[in-house]
Design a protein around this motif. Structure first.
Motif, mmCIF file in Angstrom:
data_model
loop_
_atom_site.group_PDB
_atom_site.id
_atom_site.type_symbol
_atom_site.label_atom_id
_atom_site.label_comp_id
_atom_site.label_asym_id
_atom_site.label_seq_id
_atom_site.Cartn_x
_atom_site.Cartn_y
_atom_site.Cartn_z
ATOM 1 N N ARG A 185 -21.787 -14.073 13.829
ATOM 2 C CA ARG A 185 -20.684 -13.671 12.944
ATOM 3 C C ARG A 185 -20.202 -12.260 13.251
ATOM 4 O O ARG A 185 -19.007 -11.965 13.121
ATOM 5 C CB ARG A 185 -21.129 -13.806 11.486
ATOM 6 N N LEU A 186 -21.111 -11.383 13.648
ATOM 7 C CA LEU A 186 -20.694 -10.036 14.046
ATOM 8 C C LEU A 186 -19.841 -10.091 15.317
ATOM 9 O O LEU A 186 -18.827 -9.388 15.435
ATOM 10 C CB LEU A 186 -21.915 -9.148 14.264
ATOM 11 N N ARG A 187 -20.251 -10.926 16.266
ATOM 12 C CA ARG A 187 -19.455 -11.072 17.497
ATOM 13 C C ARG A 187 -18.059 -11.597 17.179
ATOM 14 O O ARG A 187 -17.067 -11.158 17.773
ATOM 15 C CB ARG A 187 -20.164 -12.023 18.469
ATOM 16 N N GLU A 188 -17.991 -12.520 16.244
ATOM 17 C CA GLU A 188 -16.701 -13.077 15.842
ATOM 18 C C GLU A 188 -15.806 -12.001 15.237
ATOM 19 O O GLU A 188 -14.598 -11.961 15.504
ATOM 20 C CB GLU A 188 -16.923 -14.207 14.826
ATOM 21 N N PRO A 193 -9.020 -10.671 16.389
ATOM 22 C CA PRO A 193 -8.223 -9.573 15.816
ATOM 23 C C PRO A 193 -8.091 -9.645 14.304
ATOM 24 O O PRO A 193 -8.125 -8.610 13.627
ATOM 25 C CB PRO A 193 -6.858 -9.733 16.504
ATOM 26 N N GLU A 194 -7.956 -10.869 13.764
ATOM 27 C CA GLU A 194 -7.757 -11.005 12.321
ATOM 28 C C GLU A 194 -9.031 -10.740 11.522
ATOM 29 O O GLU A 194 -8.991 -10.645 10.283
ATOM 30 C CB GLU A 194 -7.226 -12.401 11.975
ATOM 31 N N LYS A 195 -10.154 -10.585 12.222
ATOM 32 C CA LYS A 195 -11.415 -10.320 11.528
ATOM 33 C C LYS A 195 -11.975 -8.931 11.825
ATOM 34 O O LYS A 195 -13.002 -8.552 11.266
ATOM 35 C CB LYS A 195 -12.456 -11.385 11.876
ATOM 36 N N ARG A 196 -11.321 -8.195 12.695
ATOM 37 C CA ARG A 196 -11.851 -6.882 13.084
ATOM 38 C C ARG A 196 -11.908 -5.897 11.925
ATOM 39 O O ARG A 196 -12.727 -4.981 11.925
ATOM 40 C CB ARG A 196 -11.014 -6.311 14.239
ATOM 41 N N PHE A 199 -15.292 -5.482 10.425
ATOM 42 C CA PHE A 199 -16.407 -4.923 11.190
ATOM 43 C C PHE A 199 -16.537 -3.423 10.971
ATOM 44 O O PHE A 199 -15.557 -2.683 10.969
ATOM 45 C CB PHE A 199 -16.214 -5.185 12.685
ATOM 46 N N ASN A 200 -17.774 -3.007 10.794
ATOM 47 C CA ASN A 200 -18.099 -1.597 10.665
ATOM 48 C C ASN A 200 -19.242 -1.307 11.638
ATOM 49 O O ASN A 200 -20.294 -1.951 11.553
ATOM 50 C CB ASN A 200 -18.519 -1.279 9.225
ATOM 51 N N PRO A 201 -19.056 -0.378 12.578
ATOM 52 C CA PRO A 201 -20.136 -0.083 13.524
ATOM 53 C C PRO A 201 -21.471 0.221 12.843
ATOM 54 O O PRO A 201 -22.540 -0.020 13.418
ATOM 55 C CB PRO A 201 -19.614 1.142 14.287
#
Length: 275
Positions: A185-188, A193-196, A199-201
């Motif tokens: 799920r993190l890779r996704e 683009p619509e899920k970036r 994401f939080n490093p």
């Protein structure tokens, strides 16, 4: 006398006062939901029933339901809210996310910001994360001493009993995702683009502490699953299993609460005519 039939939620419930081992809970377990399409249909039916029951709860205005969704990053808290509660109208349902405390919140006791957003009578309140961050993140990252953390389990139990004694039914769901599924799920989130935006490093820093987090969850689940506020460990690797299990437990709980539409006290519907 026939033995009382166990509720559906018993298969997921962390038994108060009993030994519990989180590592033995399979994040990919189906637990009776072998058919994906049937499970999705069941979730949709349960969501419609929850909507009708919520309407009665709001009209009754005497009790409330608090649903706690707690899980590591990517476990599906937002998805659960959409699947289980999207049928409900905005009146009488409130979703409350919890992020890092503000300066003002840090100036108060750690339950202050939680208590003030607990559901009022007639409402369903949904916590996306919760006061358990204060014995999970705070414990793992050592933001407080072990002595302080140890004290908090009892304080949380007392707080939840206070809510229960005053008419709030509490359901706490730990969304149990595997480390392998979280990686997918993190890779996704990185690749799509619509899920970036999700994401939080810093999520990778927490991922590196996976073992410590699981130990912290183990402690919280064991020490804070009570008769007043039980924990349910929900397999979360497959969204359709997660949603089906939680929707069924929420529906079952509301049906047991059996809220009633109020009966008019000072007027007779049979004698009222609108012309």
């Amino acid at each position: 006398m026939a033995e009382k039939q166990k509720s559906f939620g018993e298969r997921y419930r962390v038994k108060p006062g009993k030994p519990f081992d989180l590592s033995k809970e399979d994040p990919r377990a189906a637990n009776g939901f072998a058919d994906k399409e049937a499970a999705k249909a069941g979730t949709a039916a349960d969501a419609e029933a929850i909507d009708a029951l919520q309407d009665r709860l709001y009209a009754e205005g005497k009790r409330s339901l608090l649903v706690v969704l707690q899980g590591i990053d990517c476990s599906g808290k937002d998805g659960t809210v959409r699947a289980v509660f999207n049928h409900c109208g905005p009146l009488g349902v409130k979703v409350q996310p919890f992020k890092a405390p503000t300066v003002d919140e840090l100036a108060q006791d750690y339950l202050w910001r939680v208590h003030k957003v607990c559901p009022a009578k007639g409402f369903i309140g949904i916590f996306n994360r919760s006061h358990y961050e204060d014995v999970l993140v705070v414990k793992v990252k050592k933001y407080a001493s072990e002595e302080v953390i140890a004290r908090r389990y009892g304080e949380i139990n007392a707080f939840e009993k206070l809510l229960s004694d005053n008419g709030t039914k509490i359901l706490k769901f730990m969304l149990n995702i595997s480390k392998e599924e979280q990686a997918e799920r993190l890779r996704e989130r990185i690749e799509l683009p619509e899920k970036r935006w999700k994401f939080n490093p810093a999520d990778l820093e927490d991922r590196a502490l996976w073992t410590d987090y699981m130990k912290a969850y183990q402690e919280a689940l064991t020490r804070c699953s009570t008769e007043d506020a039980p924990w349910y460990v929900i397999p979360a690797d497959r969204n359709w299993v997660r949603n089906a299990a939680i929707s069924r437990i929420v529906r079952e709980t509301l049906e047991e609460m059996n809220p009633k539409y109020p009966v008019p006290k000072d007027w007779d519907p049979a004698k009222i005519k609108v012309v």
